[in-house]
Design a protein around this motif. Structure first.
Motif, PDB file in Angstrom:
ATOM      1  N   ASP A  29       0.829  -1.217   0.000  1.00  0.00           N
ATOM      2  CA  ASP A  29       0.000   0.000   0.000  1.00  0.00           C
ATOM      3  C   ASP A  29       0.855   1.256   0.000  1.00  0.00           C
ATOM      4  OD1 ASP A  29       0.996  -0.047   2.547  1.00  0.00           O
ATOM      5  OD2 ASP A  29      -0.952  -0.079   3.588  1.00  0.00           O
ATOM      6  N   CYS A  30       2.151   1.056  -0.192  1.00  0.00           N
ATOM      7  CA  CYS A  30       3.090   2.159  -0.427  1.00  0.00           C
ATOM      8  C   CYS A  30       2.991   3.263   0.620  1.00  0.00           C
ATOM      9  CB  CYS A  30       2.880   2.755  -1.851  1.00  0.00           C
ATOM     10  SG  CYS A  30       3.012   1.492  -3.137  1.00  0.00           S
ATOM     11  N   ASP A  31       2.848   2.798   1.898  1.00  0.00           N
ATOM     12  CA  ASP A  31       2.757   3.792   2.968  1.00  0.00           C
ATOM     13  C   ASP A  31       4.045   3.877   3.774  1.00  0.00           C
ATOM     14  OD1 ASP A  31       2.723   1.389   4.344  1.00  0.00           O
ATOM     15  OD2 ASP A  31       0.940   1.849   5.551  1.00  0.00           O
ATOM     16  N   GLY A  32       5.083   3.217   3.276  1.00  0.00           N
ATOM     17  CA  GLY A  32       6.366   3.255   3.954  1.00  0.00           C
ATOM     18  C   GLY A  32       6.569   2.139   4.969  1.00  0.00           C
ATOM     19  N   GLN A  33       5.540   1.295   5.142  1.00  0.00           N
ATOM     20  CA  GLN A  33       5.675   0.163   6.056  1.00  0.00           C
ATOM     21  C   GLN A  33       5.442  -1.114   5.279  1.00  0.00           C
ATOM     22  OE1 GLN A  33       3.781   0.768  10.081  1.00  0.00           O
ATOM     23  NE2 GLN A  33       2.661   2.351   8.929  1.00  0.00           N
ATOM     24  N   VAL A  34       6.217  -2.122   5.595  1.00  0.00           N
ATOM     25  CA  VAL A  34       6.101  -3.389   4.887  1.00  0.00           C
ATOM     26  C   VAL A  34       5.388  -4.393   5.782  1.00  0.00           C
ATOM     27  CG1 VAL A  34       7.364  -5.283   3.809  1.00  0.00           C
ATOM     28  CG2 VAL A  34       8.198  -2.923   3.589  1.00  0.00           C
ATOM     29  N   ASN A  35       4.304  -4.957   5.260  1.00  0.00           N
ATOM     30  CA  ASN A  35       3.588  -6.048   5.943  1.00  0.00           C
ATOM     31  C   ASN A  35       3.123  -5.681   7.353  1.00  0.00           C
ATOM     32  OD1 ASN A  35       4.364  -7.293   3.609  1.00  0.00           O
ATOM     33  ND2 ASN A  35       5.451  -9.003   4.581  1.00  0.00           N
ATOM     34  N   GLU A  36       2.634  -4.408   7.446  1.00  0.00           N
ATOM     35  CA  GLU A  36       2.194  -4.017   8.790  1.00  0.00           C
ATOM     36  C   GLU A  36       0.805  -4.576   9.093  1.00  0.00           C
ATOM     37  OE1 GLU A  36       0.769  -0.741   6.074  1.00  0.00           O
ATOM     38  OE2 GLU A  36       2.437  -2.139   6.235  1.00  0.00           O
ATOM     39  N   SER A  37       0.068  -4.998   8.070  1.00  0.00           N
ATOM     40  CA  SER A  37      -1.262  -5.572   8.270  1.00  0.00           C
ATOM     41  C   SER A  37      -1.742  -6.130   6.944  1.00  0.00           C
ATOM     42  CB  SER A  37      -2.249  -4.495   8.767  1.00  0.00           C
ATOM     43  OG  SER A  37      -2.391  -3.468   7.788  1.00  0.00           O
ATOM     44  N   GLY A  38      -2.858  -6.891   7.078  1.00  0.00           N
ATOM     45  CA  GLY A  38      -3.440  -7.423   5.866  1.00  0.00           C
ATOM     46  C   GLY A  38      -3.463  -8.938   5.861  1.00  0.00           C
ATOM     47  N   VAL A  39      -3.845  -9.465   4.702  1.00  0.00           N
ATOM     48  CA  VAL A  39      -3.960 -10.911   4.569  1.00  0.00           C
ATOM     49  C   VAL A  39      -2.622 -11.567   4.849  1.00  0.00           C
ATOM     50  CG1 VAL A  39      -4.465 -12.789   2.958  1.00  0.00           C
ATOM     51  CG2 VAL A  39      -5.838 -10.691   2.909  1.00  0.00           C
ATOM     52  N   GLY A  40      -2.640 -12.619   5.717  1.00  0.00           N
ATOM     53  CA  GLY A  40      -1.417 -13.371   6.020  1.00  0.00           C
ATOM     54  C   GLY A  40      -0.555 -12.764   7.087  1.00  0.00           C
ATOM     55  N   CYS A  41      -0.924 -11.561   7.550  1.00  0.00           N
ATOM     56  CA  CYS A  41      -0.098 -10.897   8.566  1.00  0.00           C
ATOM     57  C   CYS A  41      -0.455 -11.381   9.969  1.00  0.00           C
ATOM     58  CB  CYS A  41      -0.288  -9.383   8.492  1.00  0.00           C
ATOM     59  SG  CYS A  41       0.368  -8.670   6.983  1.00  0.00           S
ATOM     60  N   VAL A  42       0.562 -11.593  10.803  1.00  0.00           N
ATOM     61  CA  VAL A  42       0.390 -11.988  12.201  1.00  0.00           C
ATOM     62  C   VAL A  42       0.970 -10.925  13.124  1.00  0.00           C
ATOM     63  CG1 VAL A  42       1.097 -13.708  13.936  1.00  0.00           C
ATOM     64  CG2 VAL A  42       0.396 -14.442  11.649  1.00  0.00           C
ATOM     65  N   CYS A  43       2.071 -10.372  12.729  1.00  0.00           N
ATOM     66  CA  CYS A  43       2.770  -9.411  13.583  1.00  0.00           C
ATOM     67  C   CYS A  43       3.613  -8.508  12.714  1.00  0.00           C
ATOM     68  CB  CYS A  43       3.624 -10.129  14.609  1.00  0.00           C
ATOM     69  SG  CYS A  43       4.715 -11.405  13.882  1.00  0.00           S
ATOM     70  N   LEU A  44       4.102  -7.467  13.401  1.00  0.00           N
ATOM     71  CA  LEU A  44       4.987  -6.574  12.662  1.00  0.00           C
ATOM     72  C   LEU A  44       6.337  -7.234  12.509  1.00  0.00           C
ATOM     73  CD1 LEU A  44       4.201  -3.126  14.343  1.00  0.00           C
ATOM     74  CD2 LEU A  44       3.610  -3.846  12.022  1.00  0.00           C
ATOM     75  N   PRO A  45       6.861  -7.238  11.315  1.00  0.00           N
ATOM     76  CA  PRO A  45       8.167  -7.862  11.114  1.00  0.00           C
ATOM     77  C   PRO A  45       9.194  -7.344  12.104  1.00  0.00           C
ATOM     78  CG  PRO A  45       7.192  -7.330   9.007  1.00  0.00           C
ATOM     79  CD  PRO A  45       6.311  -6.700  10.058  1.00  0.00           C
ATOM     80  N   ASN A  46       9.917  -8.293  12.745  1.00  0.00           N
ATOM     81  CA  ASN A  46      11.004  -8.005  13.692  1.00  0.00           C
ATOM     82  C   ASN A  46      10.546  -7.393  15.015  1.00  0.00           C
ATOM     83  OD1 ASN A  46      13.024  -8.899  11.800  1.00  0.00           O
ATOM     84  ND2 ASN A  46      12.740  -6.932  10.742  1.00  0.00           N
ATOM     85  N   ALA A  47       9.218  -7.252  15.204  1.00  0.00           N
ATOM     86  CA  ALA A  47       8.730  -6.789  16.511  1.00  0.00           C
ATOM     87  C   ALA A  47       8.994  -7.873  17.561  1.00  0.00           C
ATOM     88  CB  ALA A  47       7.242  -6.468  16.435  1.00  0.00           C
ATOM     89  N   THR A  48       9.114  -7.449  18.848  1.00  0.00           N
ATOM     90  CA  THR A  48       9.314  -8.414  19.963  1.00  0.00           C
ATOM     91  C   THR A  48       8.229  -8.227  21.007  1.00  0.00           C
ATOM     92  OG1 THR A  48      10.768  -6.886  21.174  1.00  0.00           O
ATOM     93  CG2 THR A  48      11.813  -8.447  19.623  1.00  0.00           C
ATOM     94  N   GLU A  49       7.973  -9.294  21.775  1.00  0.00           N
ATOM     95  CA  GLU A  49       7.032  -9.218  22.879  1.00  0.00           C
ATOM     96  C   GLU A  49       7.348 -10.335  23.892  1.00  0.00           C
ATOM     97  OE1 GLU A  49       3.053  -9.810  21.510  1.00  0.00           O
ATOM     98  OE2 GLU A  49       3.282 -11.985  21.297  1.00  0.00           O
ATOM     99  N   ALA A  50       6.837 -10.127  25.096  1.00  0.00           N
ATOM    100  CA  ALA A  50       7.016 -11.152  26.122  1.00  0.00           C
ATOM    101  C   ALA A  50       6.187 -12.375  25.774  1.00  0.00           C
ATOM    102  CB  ALA A  50       6.597 -10.608  27.487  1.00  0.00           C
ATOM    103  N   CYS A  51       6.689 -13.532  26.209  1.00  0.00           N
ATOM    104  CA  CYS A  51       5.979 -14.766  25.928  1.00  0.00           C
ATOM    105  C   CYS A  51       6.151 -15.753  27.077  1.00  0.00           C
ATOM    106  CB  CYS A  51       6.489 -15.379  24.622  1.00  0.00           C
ATOM    107  SG  CYS A  51       8.284 -15.699  24.635  1.00  0.00           S
ATOM    108  N   TYR A  52       5.231 -16.684  27.244  1.00  0.00           N
ATOM    109  CA  TYR A  52       5.315 -17.706  28.285  1.00  0.00           C
ATOM    110  C   TYR A  52       4.452 -18.877  27.858  1.00  0.00           C
ATOM    111  CZ  TYR A  52       5.246 -20.007  32.833  1.00  0.00           C
ATOM    112  OH  TYR A  52       5.385 -20.913  33.847  1.00  0.00           O
ATOM    113  N   THR A  53       5.041 -20.051  27.849  1.00  0.00           N
ATOM    114  CA  THR A  53       4.308 -21.218  27.352  1.00  0.00           C
ATOM    115  C   THR A  53       3.936 -22.204  28.461  1.00  0.00           C
ATOM    116  OG1 THR A  53       6.385 -22.405  26.917  1.00  0.00           O
ATOM    117  CG2 THR A  53       5.487 -21.056  25.124  1.00  0.00           C
TER     118      THR A  53
END
Length: 362
Positions: A29-53
């Motif tokens: 969508d040529c907004d300067g962000q790659v794969n920030e949302s849309g079909v097939g998207c789960v998260c922002l590329p290279n973003a981090t978050e806490a996790c616990y399994t």
């Protein structure tokens, strides 16, 4: 440009914004962000978050804590949760709550008990708990759960302390393993002691040998010491008899009361002792009222007769004055019951070979 020069034709080869999708690796969508949302998207590329399994409710309990995950470059998935610690089987090989249930080392390999738990304990011999001063205590499980601590507060059997009435060895009898200096001392430290044979040592750890004596624990409140010593070397010299008693830290006996004299008579198989530690107050003293008894080297009260004329002869009159202050009164005839028949001739023993000794401390 059109052939007529009147305008431009359609724009060919252009790429215009379309809906962002993670199915491509570009900024759709040529907004300067790659794969920030849309079909097939789960998260922002290279973003981090806490996790616990681990199981719900276990994070941040015990050893358990969260980790971190990173979104992949396409935004299509999170990477593995790194750095987290999830519950494992509890073990007492560590000092932490391995299974993160809020309890540390409550069970598992190496565990003996629950840390901080307490239980009753007693380290004394069987049958002694609750006897005398002996009682149980409490022991606490150590912080690792690997063993019980020392038994705090317990009292276990100890050597008897002969200077009190406490049953330190917790066998049900106070001071039963003690050696005393006299029957009076035994009675003082064990008021329930019965008459009978006892071992005494008149100077404790000193040079005097121990001796088996008879203790009269009833007469006059009890505490009279008496022992009959015999020797073939004893002749008619009174000093030899006194010396034999002195070898054990004792003296020739003194009848302190009429009841005591009766007790001595019965214990000695119906025979009055052959000597008393009773001396004239002055040379030639007549009448037993002019004599004195020595108990542990000090003048003491005594009984020998109920006769108002102070006659202790049981036939004739004695003491009649043929004596001096160095020598004791001695028995010289049979009969007369507990009073006996006495004489005051100087340095004489009539019934030889034995003597009744006493601590004379009562």
């Amino acid at each position: 440009c059109l052939a007529t020069g009147t305008g431009y034709g359609a724009c060919e080869g252009e790429v215009v914004p379309v809906t962002e999708t993670c199915n491509t690796t570009v900024d759709d969508d040529c907004d300067g962000q790659v794969n920030e949302s849309g079909v097939g998207c789960v998260c922002l590329p290279n973003a981090t978050e806490a996790c616990y399994t681990g199981p719900a409710g276990t994070v941040n309990k015990g050893a358990c804590h969260a980790g971190t995950r990173t979104c992949n470059a396409q935004g299509t998935a999170w990477g593995a949760c790194t750095g987290e610690v999830v519950p494992v089987a509890e073990t007492c090989n560590t000092a932490v709550d391995d299974d993160c249930d809020g309890q540390v080392n409550e069970s598992g390999v190496g565990c003996t008990c629950t840390p901080g738990a307490t239980q009753d304990c007693y380290g004394g011999a069987a049958g002694t708990e609750g006897v005398g001063p002996c009682h149980g205590g409490t022991q606490t499980c150590n912080s690792l759960g690997t063993g019980w601590g020392a038994c705090a507060g317990e009292v276990v059997p100890a050597a008897e302390v002969c200077a009190d009435l406490i049953d330190q060895d917790c066998d049900g009898t106070a001071n039963d393993n003690c050696t005393y200096t006299s029957c009076k001392e035994i009675k003082a430290y064990n008021p329930a002691a019965a008459s009978g044979p006892y071992v005494i040592d008149t100077d404790g750890s000193g040079p005097n040998p121990w001796l088996l004596v008879h203790c009269d624990m009833e007469t006059d409140g009890g505490g009279y010491t008496m022992v009959r010593l015999t020797s073939t070397y004893l002749g008619t010299d009174q000093n030899a008899y006194a010396s034999l008693c002195a070898q054990y830290g004792l003296e020739v006996v003194v009848p302190r009361t009429k009841a005591h004299a009766a007790s001595l008579y019965l214990w000695n198989n119906g025979v009055v002792p052959n000597l008393y530690n009773i001396f004239p107050k002055n040379n030639g003293a007549t009448g037993i009222n002019n004599w004195r008894a020595l108990c542990k080297g000090v003048e003491c009260s005594f009984w020998m007769t109920d006769n108002s004329n102070y006659d202790v002869s049981c036939g004739g009159y004695e003491p009649n004055g043929d004596n001096n202050t160095a020598y004791r009164i001695y028995k010289w005839n049979d009969g007369c019951g507990i009073q006996g028949g006495w004489n005051d001739a100087n340095n004489t023993v009539y019934y030889t070979g034995w003597v009744v000794c006493s601590a004379n401390d009562k």
